[in-house]
Design a protein around this motif. Sequence first.
Motif, PDB file in Angstrom:
ATOM      1  N   SER A 302       0.757  -1.353  -0.046  1.00 33.66           N
ATOM      2  CA  SER A 302      -0.019   0.086  -0.108  1.00 33.66           C
ATOM      3  C   SER A 302       0.846   1.232  -0.047  1.00 33.66           C
ATOM      4  O   SER A 302       0.503   2.305  -0.693  1.00 33.66           O
ATOM      5  CB  SER A 302      -1.005  -0.079   1.279  1.00 33.66           C
ATOM      6  OG  SER A 302      -1.868   1.118   1.274  1.00 33.66           O
ATOM      7  N   ALA A 305       2.436   1.739  -3.596  1.00 26.08           N
ATOM      8  CA  ALA A 305       1.291   2.213  -4.386  1.00 26.08           C
ATOM      9  C   ALA A 305       1.125   3.686  -4.249  1.00 26.08           C
ATOM     10  O   ALA A 305       0.879   4.323  -5.305  1.00 26.08           O
ATOM     11  CB  ALA A 305      -0.227   1.532  -4.172  1.00 26.08           C
ATOM     12  N   TYR A 306       0.869   4.192  -2.830  1.00 27.42           N
ATOM     13  CA  TYR A 306       0.722   5.521  -2.671  1.00 27.42           C
ATOM     14  C   TYR A 306       1.759   6.468  -3.199  1.00 27.42           C
ATOM     15  O   TYR A 306       1.654   7.422  -3.913  1.00 27.42           O
ATOM     16  CB  TYR A 306       0.506   5.813  -1.384  1.00 27.42           C
ATOM     17  CG  TYR A 306       0.481   7.334  -0.748  1.00 27.42           C
ATOM     18  CD1 TYR A 306      -0.677   8.058  -0.983  1.00 27.42           C
ATOM     19  CD2 TYR A 306       1.743   7.960  -0.346  1.00 27.42           C
ATOM     20  CE1 TYR A 306      -0.850   9.343  -0.600  1.00 27.42           C
ATOM     21  CE2 TYR A 306       1.785   9.490  -0.314  1.00 27.42           C
ATOM     22  CZ  TYR A 306       0.406  10.228  -0.225  1.00 27.42           C
ATOM     23  OH  TYR A 306       0.488  11.505  -0.048  1.00 27.42           O
ATOM     24  N   TYR A 307       3.143   5.913  -3.091  1.00 28.52           N
ATOM     25  CA  TYR A 307       4.246   6.790  -3.503  1.00 28.52           C
ATOM     26  C   TYR A 307       4.260   6.812  -4.956  1.00 28.52           C
ATOM     27  O   TYR A 307       4.834   7.849  -5.574  1.00 28.52           O
ATOM     28  CB  TYR A 307       5.730   6.459  -2.785  1.00 28.52           C
ATOM     29  CG  TYR A 307       5.595   6.736  -1.344  1.00 28.52           C
ATOM     30  CD1 TYR A 307       5.786   8.196  -1.008  1.00 28.52           C
ATOM     31  CD2 TYR A 307       5.472   5.837  -0.411  1.00 28.52           C
ATOM     32  CE1 TYR A 307       5.834   8.720   0.169  1.00 28.52           C
ATOM     33  CE2 TYR A 307       5.294   6.444   0.947  1.00 28.52           C
ATOM     34  CZ  TYR A 307       5.652   7.825   1.115  1.00 28.52           C
ATOM     35  OH  TYR A 307       5.804   8.159   2.644  1.00 28.52           O
ATOM     36  N   ASP A 308       3.775   5.881  -5.811  1.00 29.68           N
ATOM     37  CA  ASP A 308       3.907   5.692  -7.208  1.00 29.68           C
ATOM     38  C   ASP A 308       2.891   6.500  -7.689  1.00 29.68           C
ATOM     39  O   ASP A 308       3.115   7.307  -8.735  1.00 29.68           O
ATOM     40  CB  ASP A 308       3.642   4.249  -7.683  1.00 29.68           C
ATOM     41  CG  ASP A 308       4.991   3.217  -7.489  1.00 29.68           C
ATOM     42  OD1 ASP A 308       6.035   3.937  -7.304  1.00 29.68           O
ATOM     43  OD2 ASP A 308       4.586   1.964  -7.468  1.00 29.68           O
ATOM     44  N   ARG A 309       1.760   6.767  -7.108  1.00 25.92           N
ATOM     45  CA  ARG A 309       0.505   7.396  -7.666  1.00 25.92           C
ATOM     46  C   ARG A 309       0.168   8.746  -7.249  1.00 25.92           C
ATOM     47  O   ARG A 309      -0.103   9.680  -8.050  1.00 25.92           O
ATOM     48  CB  ARG A 309      -0.531   6.558  -7.591  1.00 25.92           C
ATOM     49  CG  ARG A 309      -0.611   5.252  -8.283  1.00 25.92           C
ATOM     50  CD  ARG A 309      -1.956   4.439  -8.376  1.00 25.92           C
ATOM     51  NE  ARG A 309      -3.026   5.026  -8.792  1.00 25.92           N
ATOM     52  CZ  ARG A 309      -4.230   4.787  -8.843  1.00 25.92           C
ATOM     53  NH1 ARG A 309      -4.658   3.883  -8.106  1.00 25.92           N
ATOM     54  NH2 ARG A 309      -5.014   5.717  -9.559  1.00 25.92           N
ATOM     55  N   TRP A 310       0.483   8.951  -5.838  1.00 25.59           N
ATOM     56  CA  TRP A 310      -0.121  10.220  -5.342  1.00 25.59           C
ATOM     57  C   TRP A 310       0.947  11.069  -4.566  1.00 25.59           C
ATOM     58  O   TRP A 310       0.528  12.301  -4.349  1.00 25.59           O
ATOM     59  CB  TRP A 310      -1.143   9.815  -4.144  1.00 25.59           C
ATOM     60  CG  TRP A 310      -2.270   8.856  -4.618  1.00 25.59           C
ATOM     61  CD1 TRP A 310      -2.479   7.599  -4.385  1.00 25.59           C
ATOM     62  CD2 TRP A 310      -3.262   9.128  -5.664  1.00 25.59           C
ATOM     63  NE1 TRP A 310      -3.432   7.086  -5.096  1.00 25.59           N
ATOM     64  CE2 TRP A 310      -3.961   7.997  -5.888  1.00 25.59           C
ATOM     65  CE3 TRP A 310      -3.515  10.233  -6.581  1.00 25.59           C
ATOM     66  CZ2 TRP A 310      -4.921   7.897  -6.879  1.00 25.59           C
ATOM     67  CZ3 TRP A 310      -4.495  10.263  -7.713  1.00 25.59           C
ATOM     68  CH2 TRP A 310      -5.368   9.088  -7.606  1.00 25.59           C
ATOM     69  N   LYS A 312       3.587  13.762  -3.335  1.00 29.21           N
ATOM     70  CA  LYS A 312       4.021  14.957  -3.676  1.00 29.21           C
ATOM     71  C   LYS A 312       5.682  15.093  -3.627  1.00 29.21           C
ATOM     72  O   LYS A 312       6.048  14.107  -2.554  1.00 29.21           O
ATOM     73  CB  LYS A 312       3.429  16.301  -2.906  1.00 29.21           C
ATOM     74  CG  LYS A 312       2.022  16.350  -3.108  1.00 29.21           C
ATOM     75  CD  LYS A 312       1.432  17.494  -2.334  1.00 29.21           C
ATOM     76  CE  LYS A 312       0.002  17.674  -2.665  1.00 29.21           C
ATOM     77  NZ  LYS A 312      -0.715  16.389  -2.216  1.00 29.21           N
ATOM     78  N   LYS A 342      12.666   5.965  -5.391  1.00 30.63           N
ATOM     79  CA  LYS A 342      11.880   6.812  -5.577  1.00 30.63           C
ATOM     80  C   LYS A 342      12.654   8.482  -5.030  1.00 30.63           C
ATOM     81  O   LYS A 342      12.030   9.401  -5.715  1.00 30.63           O
ATOM     82  CB  LYS A 342      10.368   6.550  -4.960  1.00 30.63           C
ATOM     83  CG  LYS A 342       9.960   5.268  -5.478  1.00 30.63           C
ATOM     84  CD  LYS A 342       8.614   4.841  -4.785  1.00 30.63           C
ATOM     85  CE  LYS A 342       8.112   3.527  -5.009  1.00 30.63           C
ATOM     86  NZ  LYS A 342       8.261   3.090  -6.238  1.00 30.63           N
ATOM     87  N   SER A 346      13.172  11.710  -7.400  1.00 31.24           N
ATOM     88  CA  SER A 346      12.428  12.755  -7.319  1.00 31.24           C
ATOM     89  C   SER A 346      12.872  14.155  -7.879  1.00 31.24           C
ATOM     90  O   SER A 346      11.979  14.955  -8.208  1.00 31.24           O
ATOM     91  CB  SER A 346      11.814  12.766  -5.574  1.00 31.24           C
ATOM     92  OG  SER A 346      12.835  13.500  -4.787  1.00 31.24           O
ATOM     93  N   ARG A 349      11.154  15.352 -10.803  1.00 31.58           N
ATOM     94  CA  ARG A 349       9.789  15.742 -10.889  1.00 31.58           C
ATOM     95  C   ARG A 349       9.879  17.213 -11.441  1.00 31.58           C
ATOM     96  O   ARG A 349      10.407  18.048 -11.124  1.00 31.58           O
ATOM     97  CB  ARG A 349       9.074  15.365  -9.862  1.00 31.58           C
ATOM     98  CG  ARG A 349       9.071  13.793  -9.464  1.00 31.58           C
ATOM     99  CD  ARG A 349       8.669  13.640  -8.057  1.00 31.58           C
ATOM    100  NE  ARG A 349       7.511  14.184  -7.752  1.00 31.58           N
ATOM    101  CZ  ARG A 349       6.380  13.462  -7.374  1.00 31.58           C
ATOM    102  NH1 ARG A 349       6.418  12.043  -7.678  1.00 31.58           N
ATOM    103  NH2 ARG A 349       5.021  13.929  -7.276  1.00 31.58           N
TER     104      ARG A 349
END
Length: 999
Positions: A302, A305-310, A312, A342, A346, A349
């Motif tokens: 979980s 998944a959060y760090y991949d999609r949401w 900042k 990740k 960053s 980004r």
Amino acid sequence: MSTRDRSSSLTDLARLGFAHFDEAEDHLRELGALVGIDRDVLLADAGRAADPDEALAGLVRIARRRAEPVRDALADARGRQVSWRLLGASHGFADFYLRRPDTLAQLPGVGRRLPTAEELGAALATAVGADDGGFAASGDDETWVALRVAYREQLARIAAYDLMHPEPVGVVHDVAAALADLAGAALDASLAVARTKVSGGAGGAGGFPRHEVEQARLAIIGMGKAGARELNYVSDVDVIFVGEPAEGADLPEARAVEITTRLAVQTMRGIDGIEAEPPLWEVDPNLRPEGKQGALVRTLESHVAYYDRWAKSWEFQALLKARPLAGDRQLGAAYVEAMQPKVWASAAREDFVDSVQRMRERVMEHIPADDVPYQVKLGPGGIRDIEFAVQLLQLVHGRTDDAVRQRGTIPAIGALVESGYIGRAEAAVFDRDYRTLRLLEHRLQLAGLQRTHLMPRTEAGLRALARASGLADSAGGVQQVWEGIRREVREIHVRLFYRPLLAAVASLPQDEGSLTQEQARDRLAAIGFRDPAGALRHIAAVTSGLSRKATIQRHLMPVMLRMFADGADPDYGLVAFRRISERLGETPWFLRMLRDSSGAAERLTRLLSASRYVGELMEWIPESVAWLDADKQLRPRTGAALDDEARAIQTRHETVEDAMRSVRALRRRETLRAAMGAVLGVTTIDQLSAALTTITEVTLQATLRAVRRALVADEDASLDFAIIGMGRLGGGELGFGSDADVLYVYRAEQVPPERAESLALRIVAEVRRVSEDFRLPLDLDADLRPEGRKGPIVRSLDAYAEYYRRWSVSWEAQALLRARGVAGSTKLIEAFTTLADDVRYPARPEEQALREIKRIKARVETERLPQRVDPPRHLKLGPGGLSDVEWLVQLLQLQHAHAVPELRTTSTLDALHAAVAAGLIGAEDAARLREAWLLAARLRSANTLLSGQTSDVLPTDRRLLDGIARILEYPPHSASRLEDDWLGTARRARRVFDRLFYG
């Protein structure tokens, strides 16, 4: 005691550092009686205490409760040394020993070395009776009390070593690491108690079978200083919880998350809940995904998944220091392994720069103004400045260089040096200053065993800090050390981050740190340059070579790069600076100003990175840089001064072309002055509108004089000619990029009508031709004339009178409300004004005409708004915009100006004020209209200043919105706030407009 003996005794106490002699004498007598130790023996080590009065008072308080532990500690030579050092630096420890006097027995054996992580873990596990399976002997609250007592016993071991070390600055990193290990041991021990409690152990809450609790894995990830092993004595410990079933277990994932969530809650309670022994510190889990609103515990999947999609960008920066701190180490290691790629990606980004800068600013926003000069951690020149600079360098270069991927600040500085990203000299000072600031922070927190980052504000507090830290001998000395570090850190941040950029393009000493071109580009991109390769070329152009100018630029460029990076458009700012520098060359005053006036250099970078409008004009008028040294040179010049200069121009030049070159130069120069003053906050919106109107009027007057002198022969001298300002020019409300709406009128009593008309047409054509300026366009718009574009561009006064008497329609009367003579014959202007008054201030306005105005307004809103433009973003024609306010005011003028003379003004705001005074509109309604009109006018001008192009539309691009906001003196990153302010202001104004205009 004799007088002589008493005097000698007081002298001894003063020499040892006591401040309250009588009280100290009383305490010494009492302590000696309680513990049976001679006065001289008691005082043997008092001189090493940071605050001997405080230490002595603490010993007396403890001895009054139980004398034996105090006697045992003070009877031992080592125990005496530790007691004076520890209690003299920390009344918080005195309070602890007062609660737990038996723990004093440990003091004779501590302080010679730091405990290892294994020793700390074993001590706290023993305190709670934890077994090999990670369960405590009991889950009752007394076990948590035992944990906290054991924690403070181990904390005393660390503090004693720290306080007694001859070089405390040198060991501050080791002390911080031991504190982080102790925090991890505390969390492990508290988790052991929590396991027993949630599995129904003695005195526990129960709820889950023990075998299920055994199968539920909980990893506690240390973030921030805990993760980096650089913790303070009393600091929030930032954590993230990861929970899931053990490998091979038959426990459902949802059940495992439920159990580990309960474990996490109970673990935190064991550390910071209210018990008989005070809390240790706050466990802060708010760096987890979605912060306070997010689930306390998530599975590893979980989290990923959060760090991949949401997530900042700032959330990845927060993970920079993530480390398995307590709980299941294998799961914790898997979490860190999953997150690290990740983190280091960053920096690529899109929102990385904005996010990092915003994080830095958020730190400063929440410091009370009174605390800023005392803030060791968060204030300017404090700990966070160093950490921010180091972390940003790590994120930039860690994408491609594993060596700089360090959690701790001090190891990171060393790695950045070894990899050549920063110079050794700067890094050595940064390292020393960071250690010193951390030592100050440690001593401040030790004093009360409380979380604080504020320097003392009293002489006594500073004196104790000086003695506790060993940094100085006096209050003034430690204050001087602190102030010196603050200044040095602020300066070295620039050298550390920006000077190596110059090494990539210019010849600098080897120890400055060297970057490859690619590394330099990465660093420039990380601080906000969108074209880093181009930026490097411009840096090279202004800093390369052996000239005096290049030498000065090399010294100045690191500071200016930081300033450009803080601006809205650093790329344009840098290229404009290069062009201006090249135009001014080796000009002595320019070099002197750059070298000696930091305020002027800062203003220059602010202007160039904030406004293309200003930058493009400054390239043509580079001498304007000299105005930056004084506010008075940025304020608009008076109309009389400009008129005198314009008239002098006419006497110096024979031809229209020569005169107009000088007039155009005057207009450009004074418009630039107004723009610079507006961006720098020297000029208000009212002053700005007046200044731009005055500049335009003087330009038109000078132009008309030059054209008339060239075209009108002596026999035609009786021809009167005037230019009437309309719209924003007539209202004295010009902004940057505003058109100059005009009417042309003539009167010729002694010149034949046909000749007069021909001559008037030639004057108009020539005025329009010679006033053209490709650098700063002056659009003379005559579309408000009778019959609009279909009508003659110039008319005689009689023709105007005839037209308005016979053919005038409602919109033409409305347009005349802002008619005002701006150039030409005074008598003709007076006559035209009298004529206009009869039309625009009718004694009895026709209802049909008023209805027609309302109908036209409705058509304008539906037909003139550009396609694909969101109406609320149109500052002129959108709801609540300029047009709404102006049409409502003009409707009131048409209805009431004949009876209310104060309404007879071409100024929108003056007319609005008069309408309030006459009771035609409520004060609150008028205030909302005024607010919307002013904000729209400011936004239009700011939009033009930012982009160099005129637009009535508030942009949707966040970068452009932020640039506009900065010109309007909002804080950085205020795009959303600016947008909300406008939309809310316009909405309120529109409600007033709808009610009063259409109602």
